[in-house]
Design a protein around this motif. Structure first.
Motif, PDB file in Angstrom:
ATOM      1  N   LYS A 110      50.402   1.493 -86.218  1.00  0.00           N
ATOM      2  CA  LYS A 110      50.401   2.721 -85.501  1.00  0.00           C
ATOM      3  C   LYS A 110      50.645   4.043 -85.995  1.00  0.00           C
ATOM      4  CE  LYS A 110      52.591   4.224 -81.194  1.00  0.00           C
ATOM      5  NZ  LYS A 110      51.682   4.766 -80.333  1.00  0.00           N
ATOM      6  N   ASN A 144      49.395  10.116 -87.069  1.00  0.00           N
ATOM      7  CA  ASN A 144      48.220  10.819 -87.453  1.00  0.00           C
ATOM      8  C   ASN A 144      48.144  10.545 -89.159  1.00  0.00           C
ATOM      9  OD1 ASN A 144      45.485  11.872 -86.842  1.00  0.00           O
ATOM     10  ND2 ASN A 144      46.187  13.579 -87.561  1.00  0.00           N
ATOM     11  N   GLU A 155      47.381   6.098 -85.792  1.00  0.00           N
ATOM     12  CA  GLU A 155      46.871   6.437 -84.627  1.00  0.00           C
ATOM     13  C   GLU A 155      47.081   7.901 -84.538  1.00  0.00           C
ATOM     14  OE1 GLU A 155      48.902   6.492 -80.205  1.00  0.00           O
ATOM     15  OE2 GLU A 155      48.336   4.297 -81.144  1.00  0.00           O
ATOM     16  N   GLY A 181      50.647   8.442 -82.214  1.00  0.00           N
ATOM     17  CA  GLY A 181      51.142   7.901 -83.620  1.00  0.00           C
ATOM     18  C   GLY A 181      51.315   9.038 -84.421  1.00  0.00           C
ATOM     19  N   CYS A 194      47.603   9.946 -77.290  1.00  0.00           N
ATOM     20  CA  CYS A 194      47.949   9.328 -78.493  1.00  0.00           C
ATOM     21  C   CYS A 194      49.330   9.540 -79.004  1.00  0.00           C
ATOM     22  CB  CYS A 194      46.707   8.949 -79.547  1.00  0.00           C
ATOM     23  SG  CYS A 194      45.442   8.324 -78.736  1.00  0.00           S
ATOM     24  N   ALA A 222      43.134   7.220 -85.022  1.00  0.00           N
ATOM     25  CA  ALA A 222      42.412   6.266 -84.213  1.00  0.00           C
ATOM     26  C   ALA A 222      43.193   6.570 -82.507  1.00  0.00           C
ATOM     27  CB  ALA A 222      42.836   4.702 -84.359  1.00  0.00           C
ATOM     28  N   CYS A 223      42.119   6.748 -81.540  1.00  0.00           N
ATOM     29  CA  CYS A 223      42.716   7.209 -80.369  1.00  0.00           C
ATOM     30  C   CYS A 223      41.969   6.591 -79.080  1.00  0.00           C
ATOM     31  CB  CYS A 223      42.976   8.537 -80.126  1.00  0.00           C
ATOM     32  SG  CYS A 223      43.874   9.090 -78.708  1.00  0.00           S
ATOM     33  N   ARG A 283      44.497   0.465 -77.558  1.00  0.00           N
ATOM     34  CA  ARG A 283      45.817   0.887 -76.797  1.00  0.00           C
ATOM     35  C   ARG A 283      45.814  -0.032 -75.412  1.00  0.00           C
ATOM     36  NH1 ARG A 283      46.772   6.482 -75.857  1.00  0.00           N
ATOM     37  NH2 ARG A 283      44.804   6.788 -75.286  1.00  0.00           N
ATOM     38  N   TYR A 334      41.562  -1.158 -83.866  1.00  0.00           N
ATOM     39  CA  TYR A 334      42.576  -0.683 -82.899  1.00  0.00           C
ATOM     40  C   TYR A 334      42.301  -0.754 -81.613  1.00  0.00           C
ATOM     41  CZ  TYR A 334      46.865   2.113 -82.820  1.00  0.00           C
ATOM     42  OH  TYR A 334      48.290   2.492 -82.523  1.00  0.00           O
TER      43      TYR A 334
END
Length: 180
Positions: A40, A53, A43, A51, A49, A127-128, A180, A178
């Motif tokens: 995470k 980053n 993220e 996370g 999102c 990631a998102c 969500r 990844y």
């Protein structure tokens, strides 16, 4: 001298001369594993999102001997955009640099170019994927370049990708996942 003996001789000479071949070029990471779900902390923080980053730790070895610079690109081919999603593009990394620490997603050394990602910022964008969209693939690739690239200040992801691939001597990819 027949062609077979000449071929064997050339292979022997090149293998003993320290020449590195494209299949020797390897990308490694303590934060990413091929085919595994990312943490995470990688993220994005924004666009819904939550996370950290953080860019992943990356290191690479075995670049061809005539490498002049490196480029890193992180891309999600599964983004529902019609053209994927550029998460990270950085070019002209000096040949002396062969690793990046986790969280070092915007490089500021002289001559390095950080391209604007598809979130609209320079440097790494985590990631998102959309909620419920399933697993997305995130392709982190290091490229050994035959020369430092000349790109306009507002270079698009597509132009950057074209120029990197046009001057790539070798590449290595880790494809992490990844959802969500």
């Amino acid at each position: 001298m027949n062609k077979y003996i000449l071929s064997v001789l050339l292979i022997f000479i090149s293998s003993s001369s320290g020449i590195s071949y494209a299949n020797d070029f390897k990308l490694k990471s303590t934060d990413l594993t091929n085919g595994e779900i990312m943490d995470k902390k990688l993220e994005f923080n924004g666009f819904g999102c939550t996370g950290e980053n953080k860019s992943p730790q990356l290191s690479w070895t075995g670049a061809p001997h005539n490498t002049k610079a490196y480029a890193i690109m992180a891309y999600d081919p599964d983004a529902p955009s019609g053209s994927g999603w550029w998460h990270w593009q950085v070019v002209n990394i000096p040949v002396e640099i062969t690793s990046l620490a986790s969280g070092n997603g915007k490089l500021n050394d002289k001559g390095i170019i950080n391209i604007v990602n598809d979130f609209g910022d320079t440097g790494f964008g985590g990631a998102c994927p959309p909620v419920g969209h399933g697993i997305h693939r995130y392709q982190f690739t290091i490229y050994a370049l035959s020369k430092k690239l000349e790109l306009p200040a507002n270079a698009s992801g597509a132009l950057t990708g074209y120029m990197v691939k046009a001057h790539s001597l070798a590449s290595s990819t880790i494809e992490a996942l990844y959802k969500r």
